[in-house]
Design a protein around this motif. Structure first.
Motif, PDB file in Angstrom:
ATOM      1  N   GLY A   6      -4.113  13.051   0.761  1.00  0.00           N
ATOM      2  CA  GLY A   6      -5.498  12.621   0.589  1.00  0.00           C
ATOM      3  C   GLY A   6      -5.635  11.109   0.496  1.00  0.00           C
ATOM      4  O   GLY A   6      -6.525  10.512   1.126  1.00  0.00           O
ATOM      5  N   VAL A   7      -4.763  10.457  -0.267  1.00  0.00           N
ATOM      6  CA  VAL A   7      -4.863   9.002  -0.415  1.00  0.00           C
ATOM      7  C   VAL A   7      -4.518   8.305   0.891  1.00  0.00           C
ATOM      8  O   VAL A   7      -5.146   7.300   1.260  1.00  0.00           O
ATOM      9  CB  VAL A   7      -3.950   8.511  -1.557  1.00  0.00           C
ATOM     10  N   PHE A   8      -3.535   8.831   1.632  1.00  0.00           N
ATOM     11  CA  PHE A   8      -3.211   8.228   2.923  1.00  0.00           C
ATOM     12  C   PHE A   8      -4.363   8.370   3.911  1.00  0.00           C
ATOM     13  O   PHE A   8      -4.613   7.487   4.732  1.00  0.00           O
ATOM     14  CB  PHE A   8      -1.938   8.849   3.500  1.00  0.00           C
ATOM     15  N   VAL A   9      -5.085   9.493   3.828  1.00  0.00           N
ATOM     16  CA  VAL A   9      -6.265   9.659   4.685  1.00  0.00           C
ATOM     17  C   VAL A   9      -7.321   8.618   4.318  1.00  0.00           C
ATOM     18  O   VAL A   9      -7.944   8.005   5.198  1.00  0.00           O
ATOM     19  CB  VAL A   9      -6.831  11.086   4.554  1.00  0.00           C
ATOM     20  N   LEU A  10      -7.536   8.386   3.026  1.00  0.00           N
ATOM     21  CA  LEU A  10      -8.481   7.361   2.598  1.00  0.00           C
ATOM     22  C   LEU A  10      -8.050   5.978   3.086  1.00  0.00           C
ATOM     23  O   LEU A  10      -8.875   5.170   3.528  1.00  0.00           O
ATOM     24  CB  LEU A  10      -8.601   7.350   1.078  1.00  0.00           C
ATOM     25  N   TYR A  11      -6.763   5.707   2.995  1.00  0.00           N
ATOM     26  CA  TYR A  11      -6.238   4.435   3.509  1.00  0.00           C
ATOM     27  C   TYR A  11      -6.516   4.319   5.005  1.00  0.00           C
ATOM     28  O   TYR A  11      -6.900   3.253   5.501  1.00  0.00           O
ATOM     29  CB  TYR A  11      -4.738   4.350   3.238  1.00  0.00           C
ATOM     30  N   GLY A  12      -6.343   5.420   5.725  1.00  0.00           N
ATOM     31  CA  GLY A  12      -6.642   5.433   7.153  1.00  0.00           C
ATOM     32  C   GLY A  12      -8.117   5.218   7.436  1.00  0.00           C
ATOM     33  O   GLY A  12      -8.481   4.591   8.439  1.00  0.00           O
ATOM     34  N   THR A  17      -9.925  -1.283   0.962  1.00  0.00           N
ATOM     35  CA  THR A  17      -8.605  -1.921   1.028  1.00  0.00           C
ATOM     36  C   THR A  17      -8.452  -2.775   2.284  1.00  0.00           C
ATOM     37  O   THR A  17      -7.921  -3.885   2.228  1.00  0.00           O
ATOM     38  CB  THR A  17      -7.500  -0.855   0.990  1.00  0.00           C
ATOM     39  N   ASN A  18      -8.895  -2.259   3.434  1.00  0.00           N
ATOM     40  CA  ASN A  18      -8.763  -3.040   4.666  1.00  0.00           C
ATOM     41  C   ASN A  18      -9.659  -4.276   4.624  1.00  0.00           C
ATOM     42  O   ASN A  18      -9.285  -5.334   5.129  1.00  0.00           O
ATOM     43  CB  ASN A  18      -9.126  -2.181   5.872  1.00  0.00           C
ATOM     44  N   ALA A  19     -10.845  -4.154   4.004  1.00  0.00           N
ATOM     45  CA  ALA A  19     -11.725  -5.314   3.862  1.00  0.00           C
ATOM     46  C   ALA A  19     -11.062  -6.385   2.996  1.00  0.00           C
ATOM     47  O   ALA A  19     -11.211  -7.592   3.254  1.00  0.00           O
ATOM     48  CB  ALA A  19     -13.060  -4.883   3.250  1.00  0.00           C
ATOM     49  N   LEU A  20     -10.313  -5.955   1.981  1.00  0.00           N
ATOM     50  CA  LEU A  20      -9.596  -6.910   1.147  1.00  0.00           C
ATOM     51  C   LEU A  20      -8.514  -7.624   1.944  1.00  0.00           C
ATOM     52  O   LEU A  20      -8.294  -8.832   1.775  1.00  0.00           O
ATOM     53  CB  LEU A  20      -8.991  -6.200  -0.064  1.00  0.00           C
ATOM     54  N   TRP A  21      -7.815  -6.885   2.812  1.00  0.00           N
ATOM     55  CA  TRP A  21      -6.819  -7.541   3.652  1.00  0.00           C
ATOM     56  C   TRP A  21      -7.466  -8.547   4.595  1.00  0.00           C
ATOM     57  O   TRP A  21      -6.966  -9.663   4.768  1.00  0.00           O
ATOM     58  CB  TRP A  21      -6.008  -6.538   4.467  1.00  0.00           C
ATOM     59  N   LEU A  22      -8.586  -8.157   5.211  1.00  0.00           N
ATOM     60  CA  LEU A  22      -9.262  -9.081   6.120  1.00  0.00           C
ATOM     61  C   LEU A  22      -9.698 -10.337   5.368  1.00  0.00           C
ATOM     62  O   LEU A  22      -9.620 -11.453   5.907  1.00  0.00           O
ATOM     63  CB  LEU A  22     -10.468  -8.397   6.767  1.00  0.00           C
ATOM     64  N   GLY A  34     -10.124   3.303   5.703  1.00  0.00           N
ATOM     65  CA  GLY A  34     -10.335   1.867   5.606  1.00  0.00           C
ATOM     66  C   GLY A  34      -9.851   1.134   6.837  1.00  0.00           C
ATOM     67  O   GLY A  34     -10.525   0.233   7.353  1.00  0.00           O
ATOM     68  N   PHE A  35      -8.663   1.523   7.338  1.00  0.00           N
ATOM     69  CA  PHE A  35      -8.131   0.880   8.540  1.00  0.00           C
ATOM     70  C   PHE A  35      -9.014   1.169   9.748  1.00  0.00           C
ATOM     71  O   PHE A  35      -9.275   0.284  10.571  1.00  0.00           O
ATOM     72  CB  PHE A  35      -6.708   1.382   8.797  1.00  0.00           C
ATOM     73  N   THR A  36      -9.494   2.416   9.853  1.00  0.00           N
ATOM     74  CA  THR A  36     -10.392   2.775  10.946  1.00  0.00           C
ATOM     75  C   THR A  36     -11.684   1.968  10.886  1.00  0.00           C
ATOM     76  O   THR A  36     -12.233   1.566  11.919  1.00  0.00           O
ATOM     77  CB  THR A  36     -10.714   4.280  10.901  1.00  0.00           C
ATOM     78  N   GLY A  37     -12.164   1.731   9.656  1.00  0.00           N
ATOM     79  CA  GLY A  37     -13.356   0.918   9.503  1.00  0.00           C
ATOM     80  C   GLY A  37     -13.174  -0.478  10.060  1.00  0.00           C
ATOM     81  O   GLY A  37     -14.079  -1.034  10.691  1.00  0.00           O
ATOM     82  N   GLY A  38     -11.989  -1.047   9.842  1.00  0.00           N
ATOM     83  CA  GLY A  38     -11.717  -2.368  10.396  1.00  0.00           C
ATOM     84  C   GLY A  38     -11.721  -2.370  11.911  1.00  0.00           C
ATOM     85  O   GLY A  38     -12.250  -3.290  12.545  1.00  0.00           O
ATOM     86  N   ILE A  39     -11.142  -1.332  12.519  1.00  0.00           N
ATOM     87  CA  ILE A  39     -11.104  -1.246  13.980  1.00  0.00           C
ATOM     88  C   ILE A  39     -12.502  -1.045  14.547  1.00  0.00           C
ATOM     89  O   ILE A  39     -12.902  -1.702  15.519  1.00  0.00           O
ATOM     90  CB  ILE A  39     -10.172  -0.099  14.419  1.00  0.00           C
ATOM     91  N   SER A  86       0.834  -1.207   0.000  1.00  0.00           N
ATOM     92  CA  SER A  86       0.000   0.000   0.000  1.00  0.00           C
ATOM     93  C   SER A  86       0.863   1.251   0.000  1.00  0.00           C
ATOM     94  O   SER A  86       0.588   2.222  -0.724  1.00  0.00           O
ATOM     95  CB  SER A  86      -0.922  -0.009   1.228  1.00  0.00           C
ATOM     96  N   LEU A  87       1.895   1.237   0.826  1.00  0.00           N
ATOM     97  CA  LEU A  87       2.816   2.371   0.891  1.00  0.00           C
ATOM     98  C   LEU A  87       3.495   2.593  -0.456  1.00  0.00           C
ATOM     99  O   LEU A  87       3.603   3.719  -0.945  1.00  0.00           O
ATOM    100  CB  LEU A  87       3.857   2.108   1.980  1.00  0.00           C
ATOM    101  N   MET A  88       3.907   1.503  -1.073  1.00  0.00           N
ATOM    102  CA  MET A  88       4.560   1.575  -2.367  1.00  0.00           C
ATOM    103  C   MET A  88       3.608   2.105  -3.432  1.00  0.00           C
ATOM    104  O   MET A  88       3.981   2.934  -4.271  1.00  0.00           O
ATOM    105  CB  MET A  88       5.059   0.167  -2.737  1.00  0.00           C
ATOM    106  N   ALA A  89       2.363   1.658  -3.391  1.00  0.00           N
ATOM    107  CA  ALA A  89       1.386   2.089  -4.399  1.00  0.00           C
ATOM    108  C   ALA A  89       1.184   3.589  -4.366  1.00  0.00           C
ATOM    109  O   ALA A  89       1.049   4.235  -5.414  1.00  0.00           O
ATOM    110  CB  ALA A  89       0.058   1.360  -4.179  1.00  0.00           C
TER     111      ALA A  89
END
Length: 290
Positions: free
Chosen positions: A188-194, A227-232, A196-201, A84-87
């Protein structure tokens, strides 16, 4: 399409020229060496304990092998995070960077449409990012298997979901690159990534505490940024039966691993969102005044 593939090839050459590929290979080797050394030490400790207990060996998918199982799962989570960081970092200036340094004016003067340029950028950087994640996944899981003999139940399915998350982030970053400056796009993209992660928590807390509101908020966040749902979903395919039993007993208290497979609708939405992001990027840049 030919022009888009040409831009993709030029993007790959740019990655090589800027030593992005060589740096990735070096850092990947260092990461795998560091992580797999820890697996070697862990395997030796578990073998010694098994001998001291008078056992002939450990079941690869049994409770006695849970430390190795969780090590492989956390290793794949790091693959997901690094991918994700690389993307984001590799693609953050895909379009805006060329605009800001004045290169874009000379590029679009050639017989190539703006839509083809954006599509080619996405294909080129997507190839680099997917190759990185695939290489890292194969190296980590292959290393764990060579050291311990353990392999997750469905490594290809898990890796496929992680690759989809990487491709989605690449597409969203390219879209942001046509809308904002390079710095604003990255934030902005890192906030969106966050999100998704917040949604998982939130989803984990809501399930564990039996709070429907938090569960609903978690689902909404995962729908906005899957993205976080895909990881789960990937984590489910990495767990043998004994690990799934532990996850079920925890009632969702662990936000990093899922005890149920990902819904097909979430995968379809992630694919659709990737396509929509690329199409939106081509449309936006085609109408943008430079």
């Amino acid at each position: 399409m030919r022009n888009a593939l040409l831009i993709a090839e030029l993007s790959l050459r740019e990655a090589v020229r800027k030593r992005l590929v060589s740096v990735l290979l070096l850092l990947t080797a260092l990461f795998l060496g560091f992580y797999l050394y820890g697996i070697v030490r862990l395997e030796g400790t578990l073998d010694q304990r098994s001998l001291e207990a008078g056992l002939d060996g450990r079941s690869l998918n049994g409770a006695s092998n849970l430390p190795v199982i969780y090590s492989a799962m956390f290793g794949m989570y790091l693959v997901y995070f690094l991918g994700s960081l690389m993307a984001v970092l590799s693609t953050v200036g895909a379009v805006s960077g060329d605009i800001e340094n004045g290169v874009m004016q000379s590029v679009i003067a050639r017989p190539i449409s703006r839509a083809q340029l954006v599509l080619g950028r996405w294909l080129g950087f997507g190839a680099v990012n997917l190759g990185y994640v695939a290489l890292l996944s194969a190296g980590l899981l292959g290393g764990v298997y060579a050291i311990t003999g353990y392999l997750p139940p469905a490594p290809l399915a898990a890796t496929g979901l992680i690759l989809l998350a990487t491709l989605l982030l690449t597409a969203l970053t390219v879209l942001g690159s046509t809308l904002f400056t390079t710095l604003a796009n990255g934030i902005g993209v890192f906030v969106l990534y966050g999100v998704g992660f917040t949604g998982g928590i939130l989803g984990s807390i809501g399930t564990f505490a039996d709070t429907p509101t938090l569960t609903t908020l978690g689902r909404a966040a995962n729908a906005l940024m899957p993205t976080n749902a895909l990881w789960l979903g990937a984590s489910y395919h990495l767990q043998p039966e004994v690990a799934l039993q532990v996850s079920e007993a925890a009632r969702g208290a662990n936000p990093f691993f899922a005890d149920a497979p990902i819904a097909a609708g979430v995968v379809v939405w992630a694919v659709a969102l990737t396509v929509l992001a690329v199409l939106g990027a081509t449309q936006r840049f085609s109408r943008r005044d430079l």
